[in-house]
Design a protein around this motif. Structure first.
Motif, PDB file in Angstrom:
ATOM      1  N   ALA A  98      42.761  44.866  45.881  1.00 43.66           N
ATOM      2  CA  ALA A  98      43.419  43.638  45.434  1.00 43.66           C
ATOM      3  C   ALA A  98      42.437  42.461  45.475  1.00 43.66           C
ATOM      4  N   LEU A  99      41.634  42.414  46.540  1.00 43.11           N
ATOM      5  CA  LEU A  99      40.656  41.326  46.652  1.00 43.11           C
ATOM      6  C   LEU A  99      39.563  41.455  45.588  1.00 43.11           C
ATOM      7  N   ASP A 100      39.126  42.684  45.347  1.00 44.92           N
ATOM      8  CA  ASP A 100      38.107  42.906  44.304  1.00 44.92           C
ATOM      9  C   ASP A 100      38.623  42.450  42.940  1.00 44.92           C
ATOM     10  N   ASP A 101      39.888  42.775  42.665  1.00 44.07           N
ATOM     11  CA  ASP A 101      40.475  42.359  41.375  1.00 44.07           C
ATOM     12  C   ASP A 101      40.503  40.842  41.267  1.00 44.07           C
ATOM     13  N   TRP A 102      40.905  40.195  42.368  1.00 44.22           N
ATOM     14  CA  TRP A 102      40.990  38.726  42.345  1.00 44.22           C
ATOM     15  C   TRP A 102      39.593  38.120  42.188  1.00 44.22           C
ATOM     16  N   LEU A 103      38.634  38.719  42.892  1.00 46.78           N
ATOM     17  CA  LEU A 103      37.257  38.213  42.805  1.00 46.78           C
ATOM     18  C   LEU A 103      36.733  38.349  41.376  1.00 46.78           C
TER      19      LEU A 103
END
Lengths: 389, 134
Positions: free
Chosen positions: A147-152
């Motif tokens: 989820a964090l990778d997608d947001w980044l």
């Protein structure tokens, strides 16, 4: 010597049309096909003590299954009436009843689709289900990471590796050229990223239990930005009465853990105030502040969208084999429904041109459809009723 | 002789007019009964036997009347019995090892079932596990 006048005229073969014989032979193979699935399911069910039966955990909907059973029975009745009408050469009536069957098949698949959506939403999928506490913790970490990778990637598009993007993100925060709203968004990311790194490090060090990870995740979902009537702005874990609700749900329904996880065992924050009606609370810098709910003028949860792809950790013993057998049986059944719809669709496409040449077709399609109904008649009690008793 | 027999049976089939609406209503009643048994506070085994009996009754209705097997010739036995017997092969083959074993199932998820992921106290100043997940 001649026996010719004594020899009766013998016709070879069965007294049914070849197409009907073909359909029955096919249905014979179908019996073996579905009995293998259903029989294996029964054997696995009884051979696996602890098989998931709680419908809150498996997200099996008995009412939806019951409605679908009724829908298939109605469709079977519609088919026999259509076949009878074909025999009476009343093709208009036959067409109408077949149209009814087609619509009912659509209703069946629609309800099935809703059930499947529930399974996908809760990640009740083969190979996706955590069966132990440790697997559930690892799953939370993996999903948060994704989820964090997608947001980044959304914030800093490009092909650079994640660590390079994080450096670029910090530089952008520190730059004077970045506008304030963008800066706030980037800071929001950095805050969550730090929290995640801390969580991951503690998981790697084996410092956290599953209830602790669950409550940590709930806290992250409840980090909110609020403004009060007096103009005060606060960012922290916001409790409007829903914080911890998921954890209590788990205590209510988690079969495998109800004995071992004492209520509140994972509550990492014993200082959390008990809220009276109309009260809310927010934790900033480790301190809880309680205030009347009507004092809050603006409120939004910062990470609810980002963390929506992170599932509530719920270990389900034998969950993967359950999901495999569920999707295998209901999936192949749904494919059979689709094939039946094609068979009826071809008849419906004839419209006013429907004639007696289609009588055998309707009869054979009807036999196939009744078999589809027959399979569901056994799937309904085995998948929906008996596990939930 | 055999041909004449099946032929007459087939002729009978041609004149068969089951009460489809009655069969449909019986199927509906059976479905409602299944749902009612689901909510009754009876023992698990009792309810399981009842709902499976109802499923068998429903299957009988569908096969005999909707699929007209009641009116078909004896060929139905020749065609369907071997497949029905063969269909039991896989479940029967699986049953001794998977369903009826006398030994405790030794699979990781059972071994760790209900077990807490216990925290480990890491002494201050150590970097245990650092970098393990990176």
């Amino acid at each position: 010597m001649s026996h010719s006048h004594h020899t009766p005229t013998v016709k070879m073969g069965l007294p049914i049309p070849n197409s009907k014989l073909g359909m029955w032979l096919f249905l014979g193979t179908e019996i073996m096909f579905f009995t293998a699935f259903i029989g294996s399911y029964i054997v696995l069910y009884f051979g696996s003590p602890g098989w998931p039966t709680d419908t809150h955990v498996t997200h099996i909907n008995v009412i939806a299954g019951g409605i679908n059973t009724f829908v298939l029975i109605c469709s079977s009745y519609a088919v026999v009436v259509a076949h009878e009408a074909m025999g009476q050469r009343n093709f208009k009536r036959a067409w109408a009843w077949l149209a009814g069957t087609f619509v009912l098949a659509c209703v069946f698949l629609g309800i099935k689709g809703l059930e499947y959506k529930g399974k996908f939403d809760h990640d009740i999928l083969p190979g996706h289900i955590a069966e132990t506490d440790q697997q559930a913790i690892d799953k939370v970490v993996n999903e948060m990471n994704l989820a964090l990778d997608d947001w980044l990637n959304e914030l800093i598009p490009g092909e650079e590796p994640p660590h390079a993007k994080r450096i670029a993100l910090i530089e952008e925060i520190e730059s004077d050229e970045t506008d304030e709203s963008r800066k706030e968004t980037l800071k929001d990311f950095r805050r969550l990223d730090r929290q995640f790194n801390q969580l991951r490090d503690e998981v790697v060090d084996n410092k956290l239990t599953l209830p602790q990870v669950t409550h940590r995740l709930e806290d992250l979902r409840h980090i909110a930005y609020i403004e009060t009537i007096s103009g005060k702005v606060m960012v922290g874990v916001f409790d409007d009465g829903t914080l911890g609700a998921h954890g209590h749900e788990e205590e209510d329904h988690g079969e495998a853990h109800s004995e071992t996880h004492a209520p509140g065992a994972g509550d990492t924050d014993p200082d959390r105030p008990q809220l009276a009606e109309g009260q809310v609370a927010i934790r900033t810098d480790g301190e809880w502040t309680t205030l009347p709910a009507d004092q809050v003028t603006t409120k939004y949860f910062l990470y609810q969208d980002v963390l929506s792809s992170v599932h509530h950790p719920q270990p389900i013993l034998y969950g993967n084999i359950f999901a495999s057998t569920y999707f295998l049986m209901t999936g192949f059944h749904a494919i059979h429904v689709l094939v039946g719809m094609i068979l009826f669709g071809l008849v419906l496409m004839q419209g006013p041109r429907l004639n007696e040449q289609w009588t055998d077709w309707v009869e054979n399609s009807g036999l196939y459809w009744h078999f589809v109904d027959l399979v569901w008649i056994f799937l309904f009690p085995l998948l929906y009723i008996i596990p939930g008793i | 002789m055999a041909y004449e027999e099946t032929s007459s049976e087939h002729a009978e089939h041609g004149h068969a007019h089951p009460n489809y609406l009655g069969v449909f209503l019986a199927l509906c009643v059976c479905t409602v009964l299944s749902l009612v048994f689901d909510i009754l506070p009876w023992s698990r085994a009792t309810v399981a036997v009842l709902v499976l009996s109802i499923a068998v009754a429903k299957a009988q209705f569908v096969m005999r009347y909707f699929m007209h097997l009641k009116f078909e010739g004896r060929w139905k036995y020749v065609l369907l019995l071997p497949t029905s017997i063969l269909a039991c092969g896989l479940p029967l083959a699986l049953a001794p090892d998977i369903g009826l074993h006398y030994y405790t199932v030794d699979v990781p998820q059972v071994e760790h079932s209900g077990e807490l992921a216990e925290p480990i106290e890491v002494p201050e100043g150590t970097d245990a596990g650092e970098g393990g997940a990176h």
